[in-house]
Design an enzyme around this catalytic site. Structure first.
Site, PDB file in Angstrom:
ATOM      1  N   GLU A  50       1.158  -8.082 -27.057  1.00  0.00           N
ATOM      2  CA  GLU A  50       1.370  -8.538 -25.519  1.00  0.00           C
ATOM      3  C   GLU A  50       2.603 -10.210 -25.269  1.00  0.00           C
ATOM      4  O   GLU A  50       2.771 -10.412 -23.793  1.00  0.00           O
ATOM      5  CB  GLU A  50       0.670  -8.447 -24.160  1.00  0.00           C
ATOM      6  N   HIS A  53       0.085  -1.474   0.130  1.00  0.00           N
ATOM      7  CA  HIS A  53      -0.074   0.386  -0.285  1.00  0.00           C
ATOM      8  C   HIS A  53       0.977   1.113  -0.105  1.00  0.00           C
ATOM      9  O   HIS A  53       0.544   2.162  -0.657  1.00  0.00           O
ATOM     10  CB  HIS A  53      -0.824  -0.724   1.211  1.00  0.00           C
ATOM     11  N   CYS A 105       0.252   0.763 -24.349  1.00  0.00           N
ATOM     12  CA  CYS A 105      -0.585   0.812 -23.297  1.00  0.00           C
ATOM     13  C   CYS A 105      -0.327   0.225 -21.698  1.00  0.00           C
ATOM     14  O   CYS A 105      -0.606   0.537 -21.087  1.00  0.00           O
ATOM     15  CB  CYS A 105      -1.842   0.224 -23.485  1.00  0.00           C
ATOM     16  N   ASP A 118       2.746  -7.356 -19.471  1.00  0.00           N
ATOM     17  CA  ASP A 118       2.790  -8.911 -20.380  1.00  0.00           C
ATOM     18  C   ASP A 118       3.993  -8.983 -21.099  1.00  0.00           C
ATOM     19  O   ASP A 118       4.374 -10.162 -20.538  1.00  0.00           O
ATOM     20  CB  ASP A 118       1.317  -9.162 -20.565  1.00  0.00           C
TER      21      ASP A 118
HETATM   22  C1  PEP Z   1      -0.145  -5.086 -20.371  1.00  0.00           C
HETATM   23  O1  PEP Z   1      -0.305  -5.982 -20.018  1.00  0.00           O
HETATM   24  O2  PEP Z   1       0.947  -4.061 -20.530  1.00  0.00           O
HETATM   25  C2  PEP Z   1      -1.446  -4.179 -20.318  1.00  0.00           C
HETATM   26  C3  PEP Z   1      -1.933  -3.171 -20.352  1.00  0.00           C
HETATM   27  O3  PEP Z   1      -2.786  -4.932 -20.276  1.00  0.00           O
HETATM   28  P1  PEP Z   1      -3.226  -5.053 -18.551  1.00  0.00           P
HETATM   29  O4  PEP Z   1      -1.794  -4.360 -17.819  1.00  0.00           O
HETATM   30  O5  PEP Z   1      -4.317  -5.516 -17.806  1.00  0.00           O
HETATM   31  O6  PEP Z   1      -2.431  -6.759 -18.572  1.00  0.00           O
HETATM   32 MG    MG Z   2      -1.989  -7.065 -20.105  1.00  0.00          MG
END
Ligand code: PEP
Ligand code: MG
Length: 560
Positions: free
Chosen positions: A404, A162, A475, A428
């Site tokens: 990913e 946290h 992302c 990922d």
């Molecule tokens: C990722 O894997 O980079 C992603 C944006 O998705 P999540 O973190 O939700 O797995």
């Molecule tokens: Mg992901």
């Protein structure tokens, strides 16, 4: 803990009920207080506390303590709390393990009420301080005035604790998991904390204090300028525009994203609908959930990712079962493709909600082209069904995929011929590249996405995308990493999607680089071997270019 006569379980039950009710009320008051920093992370922590307060398993055990063992309220309560916390601590999953802290925290808060003690203890801080603590509990933050906190260090905790979540939410310098050495620091000592390097300096000499003051002032000025220009577009010095969009998972985060200057949403995680419900959310519930967010974003682009459950997110009602390697198992698109009727509920809801908005749909965890084709076919089928039923739906949406999994990188050229866009999920991609579970703190040294091994995968994906005339974004967390951003620009990534709080600083960073210099740093980083070298190279290039031509942030129209 004082013992109480246990001959009246009803009285003890009532005391416990009153105590938990007071904790519930003070939590709700905190959540509803508009003057507090309503950060999504903090909100989520206290929402979890409210859920725990109503946990039937916990209360069943308390009831047993009160009635069968005739324990006083304090002992019945703490026995149940300890049992639940110990059970969580014994689980292999690091995220769940870390949640034992929540159970102990809520346990201590109710116990304090039972004993007539004040709810929390950090309210006495009246002037700005650096807080050194064993660990910080979520409830510690309830009366802690963030304006009185300069930063903090904790003996315990890791990246998922946290304290770490909180420092990100409040934007404070913090170092967690320092170890026992902190306990020897006397209260009132002078200390310096550098959250970027992990340095804690106790009793610094005057020259070091002066250096830190200068560093602090420069940084504060940069942050101020970034905030002032948060709503301007992000363009490089030579006028190349980069889309800066947000990763969100709720209506509140959609609002926060716009407030921070997001130009749209690059990743709407749809798990929020599935995690907060006791059952699979129906089509109308989903349409309403997506629409509520899309209305906040009006006509800005919103990329909605279909369900990504499994891994560390498993709603009880889906009975995904125990797996030895959940991140390598039945997760995301695999769960959806294996249960087309279940998946179609979401796909139909997306078509309906997309009507009148600027929606793109993407599929997570695509490993091979066959999966994309099957998902796309189900999406088309869902639309045909709705049209046949006379339901109004969006005309067309762009359909893309997350990149990913390393196989998707290797097959990027083949995928690029079929998809409308790529969104690279570096979180990922990093865990699958280094074979390092993203929730396991023991292997977190392998979790830095700002690594040449990751950039070397982004490069061919961007090349394949551009060769086939499609756009590509990032992302994962890397998109909001200020040291990675110049490299991503140089590699040709056109959209960066990040946590809302990162947007002002990310835009500010982009405005300080030209395409030529970011391409040069990308070429350099691709030759390196570690994230430390990569970060160092970017920092060095940034300082060197600032020395050559001092820059000031502009209104996003390119530097004069
Ligand atoms: C990722 O894997 O980079 C992603 C944006 O998705 P999540 O973190 O939700 O797995
Ligand atoms: Mg992901």
């Amino acid at each position: 803990m004082p013992e109480r006569p246990a001959d009246l379980p009803e009285i003890e039950r009532q005391r416990l009920h009153d105590a938990s009710q007071r904790v519930r009320e003070s939590t709700l008051a905190f959540l509803n207080d508009p003057t507090r920093n309503g950060q999504a992370e903090q909100q989520a922590i206290f929402d979890t506390h409210l859920i725990m307060l109503d946990d039937p398993d916990l209360w069943e055990m308390v009831e047993q303590g009160l009635c069968q063992d005739r324990l006083p309220a304090e002992r019945a309560w703490m026995a149940a709390v300890d049992f639940h916390a110990n059970r969580l601590e014994s689980l292999p999953d690091e995220y769940l393990k870390a949640r034992a802290v929540d159970v102990r925290d809520i346990g201590a808060r109710v116990l304090r009420q039972l004993l007539g003690l004040p709810d929390v203890t950090l309210a006495d801080i009246t002037e700005p301080v650096l807080l050194l603590a064993e660990d910080l509990l979520p409830s510690d933050t309830m009366t802690l005035d963030p304006t009185k906190l300069l930063g903090f260090c904790t003996c315990q905790g890791g990246p998922l604790s946290h304290a770490a979540i909180l420092s990100r939410a409040l934007g404070l310098p913090a170092i967690v998991g320092v170890g026992g050495a902190l306990r020897a620091v006397p209260g009132g000592a002078l200390a310096l904390v550098n959250g970027a390097t992990g340095d804690v300096i106790i009793d610094p000499d005057p020259a070091t204090v002066a250096d830190y003051r200068r560093l602090h002032d420069v940084q504060a000025e940069q942050e101020r300028l970034a905030r002032v220009h948060a709503h301007d577009s992000a363009q490089t010095v030579d006028g190349v525009r980069v889309e800066i969009v947000a990763n969100i998972g709720s209506v509140e985060e959609a609002r926060l994203a716009l407030d921070q200057g997001a130009e749209g949403v690059g990743l709407l995680r749809t798990e929020f609908l599935y995690m907060s419900d006791q059952q699979v959310p129906s089509e109308p519930v989903q349409v309403e959930g997506y629409r509520a967010i899309l209305e906040v974003l009006a006509m800005r682009p919103v990329t909605i990712r279909t369900l990504d459950i499994g891994g560390d997110k498993c709603p009880a009602y889906l009975s995904l079962g125990q797996e030895a390697n959940p991140f390598l198992g039945w997760r995301a698109i695999r769960v959806c493709l294996d249960q087309p009727d279940f998946f179609k509920v979401q796909l139909r809801a997306l078509w309906r909600a997309a009507l009148g908005h600027n929606v793109r749909i993407m599929f997570p965890m695509i490993a091979v082209p066959e999966e994309f084709r099957r998902a796309k076919a189900l999406l088309d089928e869902a639309r045909q069904e709705l049209v046949a039923e006379g339901v109004e739906v969006a005309e067309r949406v762009q359909v893309g995929m997350m990149v990913e999994i390393p196989s998707a990188v290797v097959l990027a050229e083949a995928f690029a011929r079929e998809v409308d866009f790529f969104s690279i999920g570096t979180n990922d991609l990093t865990q699958y590249t280094f074979a390092a579970d993203r929730t396991n703190a023991k292997v977190s040294a392998l979790a830095d996405s700002c690594h040449p091994a990751i950039f070397r995968q982004i490069e061919p994906v961007v090349r394949a995308a551009h060769a086939n005339g499609i756009w590509v974004g990032v992302c994962g967390e890397l998109a909001g990493d200020l040291e990675a951003i110049p490299v991503l620009l140089g590699l040709g990534v056109g959209e960066l999607s990040m946590a809302p709080g990162r947007i002002p600083a990310a835009k500010h960073t982009i405005r300080r680089w030209s395409m030529a210099s970011s391409q040069a740093i990308a070429r350099r980083v691709l030759q390196l071997e570690s994230s430390t070298e990569a970060r160092h190279a970017v920092r060095y290039a940034q300082v060197a270019s600032a020395v050559e031509s001092p820059v000031t942030p502009n209104s996003g129209k390119g530097l004069a």
